[in-house]
Motif scaffolding. Structure first.
Motif, PDB file in Angstrom:
ATOM      1  N   PRO A 184       0.829  -1.217   0.000  1.00 63.32           N
ATOM      2  CA  PRO A 184       0.000   0.000   0.000  1.00 63.32           C
ATOM      3  C   PRO A 184       0.859   1.261   0.000  1.00 63.32           C
ATOM      4  N   THR A 185       0.404   2.263  -0.720  1.00 60.35           N
ATOM      5  CA  THR A 185       1.132   3.528  -0.788  1.00 60.35           C
ATOM      6  C   THR A 185       0.478   4.614   0.064  1.00 60.35           C
ATOM      7  N   MET A 186      -0.690   4.284   0.652  1.00 63.41           N
ATOM      8  CA  MET A 186      -1.356   5.220   1.554  1.00 63.41           C
ATOM      9  C   MET A 186      -1.860   4.472   2.776  1.00 63.41           C
ATOM     10  N   THR A 187      -1.968   5.191   3.896  1.00 64.94           N
ATOM     11  CA  THR A 187      -2.543   4.624   5.108  1.00 64.94           C
ATOM     12  C   THR A 187      -3.964   5.141   5.281  1.00 64.94           C
ATOM     13  N   ARG A 188      -4.655   4.579   6.269  1.00 66.86           N
ATOM     14  CA  ARG A 188      -6.005   5.079   6.572  1.00 66.86           C
ATOM     15  C   ARG A 188      -5.954   6.530   7.016  1.00 66.86           C
ATOM     16  N   VAL A 189      -4.904   6.894   7.758  1.00 63.72           N
ATOM     17  CA  VAL A 189      -4.751   8.286   8.191  1.00 63.72           C
ATOM     18  C   VAL A 189      -4.558   9.200   6.983  1.00 63.72           C
ATOM     19  N   ASP A 190      -3.743   8.764   6.009  1.00 65.56           N
ATOM     20  CA  ASP A 190      -3.575   9.551   4.776  1.00 65.56           C
ATOM     21  C   ASP A 190      -4.923   9.775   4.099  1.00 65.56           C
ATOM     22  N   LEU A 191      -5.779   8.759   4.137  1.00 65.15           N
ATOM     23  CA  LEU A 191      -7.092   8.872   3.498  1.00 65.15           C
ATOM     24  C   LEU A 191      -7.960   9.901   4.214  1.00 65.15           C
ATOM     25  N   VAL A 192      -7.861   9.977   5.539  1.00 61.89           N
ATOM     26  CA  VAL A 192      -8.596  10.999   6.280  1.00 61.89           C
ATOM     27  C   VAL A 192      -8.048  12.385   5.959  1.00 61.89           C
ATOM     28  N   ALA A 233      -3.087  15.405  14.127  1.00 58.85           N
ATOM     29  CA  ALA A 233      -3.186  15.747  15.553  1.00 58.85           C
ATOM     30  C   ALA A 233      -4.564  15.391  16.093  1.00 58.85           C
ATOM     31  N   ARG A 234      -5.607  15.707  15.321  1.00 64.95           N
ATOM     32  CA  ARG A 234      -6.963  15.395  15.758  1.00 64.95           C
ATOM     33  C   ARG A 234      -7.148  13.897  15.911  1.00 64.95           C
ATOM     34  N   LEU A 235      -6.649  13.129  14.947  1.00 62.44           N
ATOM     35  CA  LEU A 235      -6.809  11.680  15.022  1.00 62.44           C
ATOM     36  C   LEU A 235      -6.049  11.084  16.202  1.00 62.44           C
ATOM     37  N   VAL A 236      -4.889  11.653  16.524  1.00 62.03           N
ATOM     38  CA  VAL A 236      -4.127  11.150  17.679  1.00 62.03           C
ATOM     39  C   VAL A 236      -4.953  11.268  18.949  1.00 62.03           C
ATOM     40  N   VAL A 237      -5.574  12.422  19.183  1.00 61.20           N
ATOM     41  CA  VAL A 237      -6.311  12.610  20.440  1.00 61.20           C
ATOM     42  C   VAL A 237      -7.618  11.817  20.433  1.00 61.20           C
ATOM     43  N   VAL A 288      -5.409  22.485  22.297  1.00 62.80           N
ATOM     44  CA  VAL A 288      -4.207  21.875  21.725  1.00 62.80           C
ATOM     45  C   VAL A 288      -3.865  22.645  20.455  1.00 62.80           C
ATOM     46  N   GLU A 289      -2.630  23.152  20.399  1.00 65.23           N
ATOM     47  CA  GLU A 289      -2.163  23.920  19.248  1.00 65.23           C
ATOM     48  C   GLU A 289      -1.050  23.152  18.548  1.00 65.23           C
ATOM     49  N   TYR A 290      -1.297  22.735  17.287  1.00 60.69           N
ATOM     50  CA  TYR A 290      -0.229  22.050  16.572  1.00 60.69           C
ATOM     51  C   TYR A 290       0.816  23.064  16.115  1.00 60.69           C
ATOM     52  N   GLN A 291       2.075  22.774  16.403  1.00 60.66           N
ATOM     53  CA  GLN A 291       3.172  23.682  16.100  1.00 60.66           C
ATOM     54  C   GLN A 291       3.923  23.194  14.863  1.00 60.66           C
ATOM     55  N   GLY A 292       3.577  23.739  13.701  1.00 63.18           N
ATOM     56  CA  GLY A 292       4.276  23.378  12.471  1.00 63.18           C
ATOM     57  C   GLY A 292       5.677  23.967  12.449  1.00 63.18           C
ATOM     58  N   ALA A 293       6.411  23.681  11.379  1.00 66.09           N
ATOM     59  CA  ALA A 293       7.808  24.109  11.296  1.00 66.09           C
ATOM     60  C   ALA A 293       7.950  25.627  11.411  1.00 66.09           C
ATOM     61  N   HIS A 294       6.971  26.387  10.900  1.00 65.23           N
ATOM     62  CA  HIS A 294       7.102  27.847  10.937  1.00 65.23           C
ATOM     63  C   HIS A 294       7.039  28.403  12.356  1.00 65.23           C
ATOM     64  N   HIS A 295       6.548  27.596  13.303  1.00 65.29           N
ATOM     65  CA  HIS A 295       6.482  28.063  14.683  1.00 65.29           C
ATOM     66  C   HIS A 295       7.856  28.107  15.343  1.00 65.29           C
ATOM     67  N   ALA A 296       8.872  27.544  14.681  1.00 64.31           N
ATOM     68  CA  ALA A 296      10.230  27.601  15.219  1.00 64.31           C
ATOM     69  C   ALA A 296      10.888  28.954  14.926  1.00 64.31           C
ATOM     70  N   ASP A 297      10.318  29.737  14.011  1.00 63.32           N
ATOM     71  CA  ASP A 297      10.839  31.070  13.727  1.00 63.32           C
ATOM     72  C   ASP A 297      10.752  31.942  14.980  1.00 63.32           C
ATOM     73  N   ASP A 333       5.123  14.560  18.882  1.00 61.09           N
ATOM     74  CA  ASP A 333       3.987  14.079  19.666  1.00 61.09           C
ATOM     75  C   ASP A 333       3.015  13.248  18.825  1.00 61.09           C
ATOM     76  N   LEU A 334       3.177  13.290  17.507  1.00 64.07           N
ATOM     77  CA  LEU A 334       2.312  12.500  16.631  1.00 64.07           C
ATOM     78  C   LEU A 334       2.765  11.044  16.552  1.00 64.07           C
ATOM     79  N   ASP A 335       4.012  10.794  16.924  1.00 68.24           N
ATOM     80  CA  ASP A 335       4.557   9.438  16.829  1.00 68.24           C
ATOM     81  C   ASP A 335       4.194   8.622  18.065  1.00 68.24           C
ATOM     82  N   PRO A 336       3.699   7.399  17.885  1.00 67.65           N
ATOM     83  CA  PRO A 336       3.374   6.555  19.034  1.00 67.65           C
ATOM     84  C   PRO A 336       4.603   6.348  19.923  1.00 67.65           C
TER      85      PRO A 336
END
Length: 338
Positions: free
Chosen positions: A146-154, A228-232, A271-280, A308-311
């Motif tokens: 498979p080239t996609m996961t169920r999470v990718d589909l969401v 992030a939503r799916l994790v919680v 809960v605020e997801y911090q993408g890469a731009h938040h490191a600026d 935090d997304l990684d199990p």
């Protein structure tokens, strides 16, 4: 091989043999020239590069009117958020009606069933539409590789749902700033998705498709917000509000907007997801000020990073802190997170 003098109409573009003959270029001259030959019956003065749209335009010339780009190719032409594994695919997905049969050419993946799909035109190319392309992508979540996961589909489903909302909102006399808060628009978008699923007979990956359908939500603004939503939620925490306005407890005013938000008796949990731009540095400074304002008004705020997304232990600790805050703030009762 020798150079060939082309009519002005054919210079710099891909063209078919029929088009060349109509302009007075003999077929033999095409075969013995230095022209590029991206696919059978199609020629070009210059190499067709790696750009998907350029390759699709050349292939489109060889496609009959009963064909359209689908699956990964369709998703890329529609600019849907695909995972890296899917983006590595080089072959073009070409879908035809079942009674016509699959198109078999080098560099193509033949698909069938166009009669059950809606087709749109994107930059002059026939493409299976948003919803049907999403349903087709479920096929990539099953099989030996498979080239996609169920999470990718969401992730893709959230984007499709929000585009449907944007299209419907734009058609209204008084469009809303946040169409995902319009219950009627949201219900209509879900109905459109469900109707497309119902038109299919045993779509490949149906179990994963239905799993994803139950988890797509309006208002999500990025793939990482979906994750992030799916994790919680998959950890058993209550369903959050998405990109929701946060107001002061005394009703005195607007404090901000949160990615994932729970309304609690004694304040908000955010809960605020911090993408890469938040490191600026400037962004980090603005984030800290915003967090102080929210916390000063009784909110419990939890920045969430990619790690935090990684199990694992870090994710479990993060979820436990959010669950404890929900209990402390008198919010929706969470389960025990272990």
């Amino acid at each position: 091989m020798r150079p060939i003098e082309l009519p002005e109409e054919l210079a710099g573009v891909a063209f078919t043999s029929d088009r060349a003959r109509a302009l007075g270029v003999p077929s033999k001259a095409l075969r013995t020239s230095r022209l590029e030959h991206p696919t059978r019956g199609v020629w070009a003065q210059h190499p067709v590069g790696d750009d998907l749209r350029e390759r699709a335009r050349a292939a489109h010339l060889a496609m009959c009117g009963d064909a359209a780009f689908s699956h990964v190719t369709g998703a890329r032409l529609l600019v849907l958020p695909l995972p890296p594994r899917a983006l590595q695919q080089r072959r073009l997905d070409v879908c035809t009606r079942t009674d016509v049969g699959q198109r078999r050419r080098d560099g193509w993946v033949g698909r069938r069933g166009l009669e059950t799909r809606q087709v749109v035109v994107v930059d002059g190319l026939r493409v299976v539409d948003l919803v049907d392309t999403w349903i087709d992508l479920a096929a990539l979540t099953v099989g030996r590789h498979p080239t996609m996961t169920r999470v990718d589909l969401v992730v893709v489903g959230d984007e499709v749902l929000n585009r449907l909302l944007c299209f419907a909102n734009a058609a209204q006399l008084t469009p809303r700033r946040k169409p995902y808060l319009d219950a009627a628009l949201v219900a209509a978008a879900y109905r459109e998705i469900d109707a497309a699923i119902a038109r299919r007979i045993r779509p490949r990956g149906k179990r994963n498709l239905l799993w994803a359908r139950e988890r797509i939500r309006p208002g999500v603004r990025s793939p990482k917000e979906t994750e992030a939503r799916l994790v919680v939620v998959e950890a058993g925490l209550p369903e959050p509000l998405i990109n929701h306005d946060i107001t002061a407890p005394d009703g005195s005013g607007w404090l901000g907007e949160g990615d994932l938000v729970w309304r609690a008796r004694d304040g908000w949990v955010v809960v605020e997801y911090q993408g890469a731009h938040h490191a600026d540095r400037r962004q980090a400074s603005a984030d800290e000020l915003r967090q102080r304002i929210l916390e000063d008004n009784g909110c419990a705020v939890f920045p969430m990073w990619a790690e935090d997304l990684d199990p694992g232990a870090r994710q479990r600790a993060f979820l436990a802190r959010v669950a404890a805050a929900l209990t402390r703030q008198g919010g929706p009762t969470p389960p025990q997170v272990e």
